[in-house]
Design a protein around this motif. Structure first.
Motif, PDB file in Angstrom:
ATOM      1  N   HIS A 294     -15.567  15.738  22.557  1.00 54.32           N
ATOM      2  CA  HIS A 294     -16.227  14.446  22.355  1.00 54.32           C
ATOM      3  C   HIS A 294     -16.637  13.822  23.686  1.00 54.32           C
ATOM      4  O   HIS A 294     -17.777  13.379  23.858  1.00 54.32           O
ATOM      5  N   SER A 301     -16.658  13.234  17.929  1.00 54.35           N
ATOM      6  CA  SER A 301     -15.464  12.977  17.124  1.00 54.35           C
ATOM      7  C   SER A 301     -15.645  11.802  16.175  1.00 54.35           C
ATOM      8  O   SER A 301     -14.795  11.558  15.327  1.00 54.35           O
ATOM      9  N   PHE A 302     -16.747  11.064  16.309  1.00 52.22           N
ATOM     10  CA  PHE A 302     -16.995   9.882  15.492  1.00 52.22           C
ATOM     11  C   PHE A 302     -18.066  10.218  14.454  1.00 52.22           C
ATOM     12  O   PHE A 302     -19.043  10.896  14.750  1.00 52.22           O
ATOM     13  N   TYR A 303     -17.867   9.651  13.239  1.00 51.55           N
ATOM     14  CA  TYR A 303     -18.815   9.980  12.154  1.00 51.55           C
ATOM     15  C   TYR A 303     -19.130   8.726  11.345  1.00 51.55           C
ATOM     16  O   TYR A 303     -18.239   7.928  11.000  1.00 51.55           O
ATOM     17  N   SER A 304     -20.465   8.573  11.060  1.00 53.67           N
ATOM     18  CA  SER A 304     -20.931   7.480  10.206  1.00 53.67           C
ATOM     19  C   SER A 304     -21.347   8.043   8.859  1.00 53.67           C
ATOM     20  O   SER A 304     -22.218   8.914   8.798  1.00 53.67           O
ATOM     21  N   SER A 313     -19.355  10.595  22.750  1.00 52.55           N
ATOM     22  CA  SER A 313     -19.096   9.369  23.506  1.00 52.55           C
ATOM     23  C   SER A 313     -20.366   8.802  24.120  1.00 52.55           C
ATOM     24  O   SER A 313     -20.546   7.586  24.205  1.00 52.55           O
ATOM     25  N   ILE A 316     -22.426   6.574  21.729  1.00 49.91           N
ATOM     26  CA  ILE A 316     -21.814   5.368  21.168  1.00 49.91           C
ATOM     27  C   ILE A 316     -22.372   4.133  21.867  1.00 49.91           C
ATOM     28  O   ILE A 316     -22.165   3.918  23.063  1.00 49.91           O
ATOM     29  N   GLY A 321     -21.370   1.905  17.233  1.00 51.52           N
ATOM     30  CA  GLY A 321     -19.925   1.714  17.066  1.00 51.52           C
ATOM     31  C   GLY A 321     -19.571   0.927  15.821  1.00 51.52           C
ATOM     32  O   GLY A 321     -18.545   1.192  15.177  1.00 51.52           O
ATOM     33  N   ILE A 324     -19.401   3.284  12.582  1.00 48.42           N
ATOM     34  CA  ILE A 324     -18.515   4.441  12.512  1.00 48.42           C
ATOM     35  C   ILE A 324     -17.461   4.217  11.422  1.00 48.42           C
ATOM     36  O   ILE A 324     -16.821   3.165  11.348  1.00 48.42           O
ATOM     37  N   VAL A 327     -12.908   8.594  12.565  1.00 44.64           N
ATOM     38  CA  VAL A 327     -12.642   9.005  13.934  1.00 44.64           C
ATOM     39  C   VAL A 327     -11.584  10.100  13.897  1.00 44.64           C
ATOM     40  O   VAL A 327     -10.474   9.885  13.394  1.00 44.64           O
ATOM     41  N   PRO A 343     -11.456   3.305  13.014  1.00 42.76           N
ATOM     42  CA  PRO A 343     -12.297   2.940  14.160  1.00 42.76           C
ATOM     43  C   PRO A 343     -11.813   1.706  14.914  1.00 42.76           C
ATOM     44  O   PRO A 343     -12.151   1.536  16.089  1.00 42.76           O
ATOM     45  N   LEU A 354     -14.083   0.515  20.320  1.00 45.34           N
ATOM     46  CA  LEU A 354     -15.429   0.260  19.809  1.00 45.34           C
ATOM     47  C   LEU A 354     -15.668  -1.232  19.699  1.00 45.34           C
ATOM     48  O   LEU A 354     -14.724  -2.021  19.550  1.00 45.34           O
TER      49      LEU A 354
END
Length: 450
Positions: A294, A301-304, A313, A316, A321, A324, A327, A343, A354
Motif C-alpha cells: 500500500h 489496502s483501502f477500498y470504496s 496511499s 488518498i 478518504g 473508504i 481497510v 476507516p 483519514l
C-alpha cells in the motif's frame, strides 16, 4: 559639223539618263497585346516594319495616346470596349507616301463567377440551382460531377440533382471567343440516412437489475428527427436525440429508434435483458495489499464500495478518504497478522489517519466473535440475494476484532458500513510477492439498506 552635232546630242542624252530615281514607301506594322489579354484595360505595343519611310504619323482611335509621330509609338492603352482603327501614314523626301490601317477589337473584362443555392437540404437526392454572375463572356460550359444533367451550355443551367453522397465538383468555363476562364466549386451531399444507437447503463445499475437507468446514445447519420419507442418502462416514447430512461420490468425489452430527414425514414432496434433486484452487489477478484504494498503504491489496502475501487496511499485525498469503507492491514509478507479495520480507526496500523472517515464494523474472526452472526464459504458462494443479510446482526466484539493469519483459506469476514449495508468478504488466496504481497478477495454486499 555633223560630228559636232552628234556629240552634243549624246551629252544631252547621257545627262538625262544620270537622273536619280525616287525611293518608294511601303508601310507595314504589327502589334502585340500584353499577356494576350483583350479585356479592358488593354495595353498594346506597335512595331513599325515600314520600308522607305522617313516621317510617320500614327492615329490610334480610342487609344491613349491617340496620336504619335514616332517611328515606334510605344505602348497604347485602351480603356473602353469597342472596335477601333489604327492607321500609320508615312512619307519620304522624294515625295513618296503610303499608309496602312487595321482594326482591333477591345473586349469587356471576362470575369467568371457563380452562386450555388441548395433547394431544400443536402440529403440525397439533393437539388441545387446555379446563378451565373459572370461577365464579358459569350459562351458557357457547365460540368456537374455526379449530377443530372451532367453538363449544360446554358448561361443559367436550371436545377441539377445529385443522388450520390459525397463531394461533387462544379465547374463553369466561360469564353468570349479569344479568352477562356474557369471556376470550380465543391458541394457536399450528406451520407445516406442510417438509424443506429448504443446505450450505457448507470454505474450502480450495471448488473441490469431493475430499476435500471439506461442512457441511449444516438449514432444515426443524416437524421433530423428521432422517434424512440421503449418497452418495459413508464416512458414509452421520446423525441429527444439522446434520452435517458429507467426500466422497471423484468425480461428482454425492445428499444426502437425511427429516424427521418424528410426524404427517407429508417428504423433500428436493440434488445436489453433486465433481471430482478437481488439488492446484492457482487465484486470479484479484488486485490488488497499488505502495508508495504500500500505504501509503495503498488497494491492498495483501502477500498470504496461505492466507487468499486481500491486505493494506494498516494491516491488518498480528503475526498477519497471520506469514501473508504474497507481497510485491510497486513503486517508482513508472511501474513502472520492480518485484519480489517474501520476507516476511522487507524491505531495499531502503519497507515495515516483519514480525513472525515467512515465507521465500518468488522468481524475478522467469526470463530472468536462470540456472536450470532456466522457464514461459511459455501454459504457465501450460495448467496443470490441479500435475504441472509437482512436478519443478520453484525456487532463489534473484542473477539471478532482479532486478527488472523493465512492458515485458514478461504476465510469469511463480515462487515456493516456506516450506511448500514451488510456484507461479507471471502478471502480466496494469500498471494506472497515480497513487499508487494496481497490477498485476493470476493465481496458480496447489500446495494441498499432495507
Amino acid at each position: 559639223m555633223n560630228k559636232i552635232i552628234y556629240i552634243l546630242i549624246s551629252l544631252v542624252l547621257l545627262s538625262g539618263c544620270a537622273k536619280e530615281e525616287a525611293v518608294p514607301v511601303i508601310v507595314d506594322f504589327d502589334f502585340e497585346v500584353f499577356n494576350n489579354d483583350y479585356s479592358i484595360p488593354v495595353q498594346v505595343v506597335f512595331f513599325n516594319r515600314t520600308e522607305g519611310g522617313e516621317e510617320y504619323e500614327w492615329t490610334f482611335e480610342g487609344g491613349v495616346p491617340s496620336r504619335s509621330v514616332n517611328r515606334n509609338p510605344g505602348v497604347i492603352q485602351y480603356d473602353t470596349k469597342g472596335t477601333y482603327t489604327i492607321q500609320l501614314f508615312s512619307t519620304n523626301q522624294d515625295g513618296e507616301q503610303d499608309s496602312k490601317e487595321i482594326q482591333i477589337q477591345i473586349d469587356d473584362p471576362v470575369i467568371v463567377d457563380f452562386k450555388v443555392t441548395n433547394q431544400t437540404d443536402n440529403f440525397a437526392p439533393a437539388a441545387y440551382t446555379f446563378q451565373n454572375t459572370s461577365s464579358g463572356a459569350s459562351t458557357y460550359l457547365w460540368t456537374f460531377e455526379g449530377g443530372t444533367p451532367a453538363t449544360s451550355i446554358e448561361k443559367e443551367p436550371g436545377e441539377v440533382v445529385f443522388t450520390d453522397p459525397g463531394e461533387h465538383t462544379i465547374v463553369l468555363e466561360i469564353s468570349n471567343g479569344r479568352e477562356t476562364y474557369a471556376k470550380q466549386h465543391i458541394i457536399t451531399v450528406a451520407p445516406f440516412l442510417v438509424s443506429d444507437f448504443e446505450y450505457t447503463i448507470a454505474f450502480d445499475d450495471d448488473d441490469f437489475q431493475v430499476p435500471a437507468k439506461v442512457k441511449f446514445i444516438n449514432n444515426s447519420i443524416s437524421a433530423t428527427t428521432y422517434d424512440w419507442s421503449f418497452e418495459g418502462t413508464s416512458v414509452f416514447s421520446s423525441q429527444e436525440k439522446d434520452p435517458e430512461v429507467v426500466f422497471t420490468q423484468l425480461g428482454t425489452q425492445r428499444v426502437l429508434l425511427t429516424v427521418s430527414n424528410g426524404k427517407q425514414t429508417k428504423t433500428s432496434s436493440k434488445e436489453i435483458t433486465f433481471f430482478s433486484n437481488t439488492n446484492l452487489r457482487e465484486l470479484k477478484d479484488i486485490k488488497l495489499g499488505i502495508n508495504t504494498a500500500h505504501n509503495a503504491n503498488t497494491v492498495g489496502s483501502f477500498y470504496s464500495i461505492a466507487k468499486r475501487k481500491g486505493y494506494t496511499s498516494e491516491e488518498i485525498t480528503p475526498e477519497v478518504g471520506s469514501q473508504i469503507d474497507l481497510v485491510f492491514f497486513g503486517l508482513n509478507q508472511a501474513f502472520t497478522l492480518n485484519r480489517f479495520t474501520s476507516p476511522d480507526t487507524m491505531s495499531g496500523t502503519t497507515f495515516e489517519e483519514l480525513q472525515n472517515p467512515k465507521n465500518t464494523i468488522f468481524i475478522n474472526s467469526l470463530e472468536l466473535c462470540g456472536c450470532s452472526a456466522s457464514m461459511t464459504s459455501a454459504q457465501f458462494d450460495a448467496l443470490q440475494n441479500d435475504s441472509v443479510f437482512r436478519n443478520m446482526v453484525i456487532e463489534e466484539t473484542s473477539g471478532g476484532l482479532q486478527g488472523f493469519d493465512d492458515t485458514k483459506k478461504p476465510r469469511i469476514i463480515l462487515f456493516k458500513t456506516k450506511e448500514g449495508k451488510k456484507g461479507a468478504i471471502k478471502i480466496k488466496d494469500f498471494v506472497a510477492d515480497g513487499p508487494n504481497s496481497y490477498i485476493l478477495v470476493d465481496i458480496k454486499v447489500q446495494k441498499e439498506t432495507l
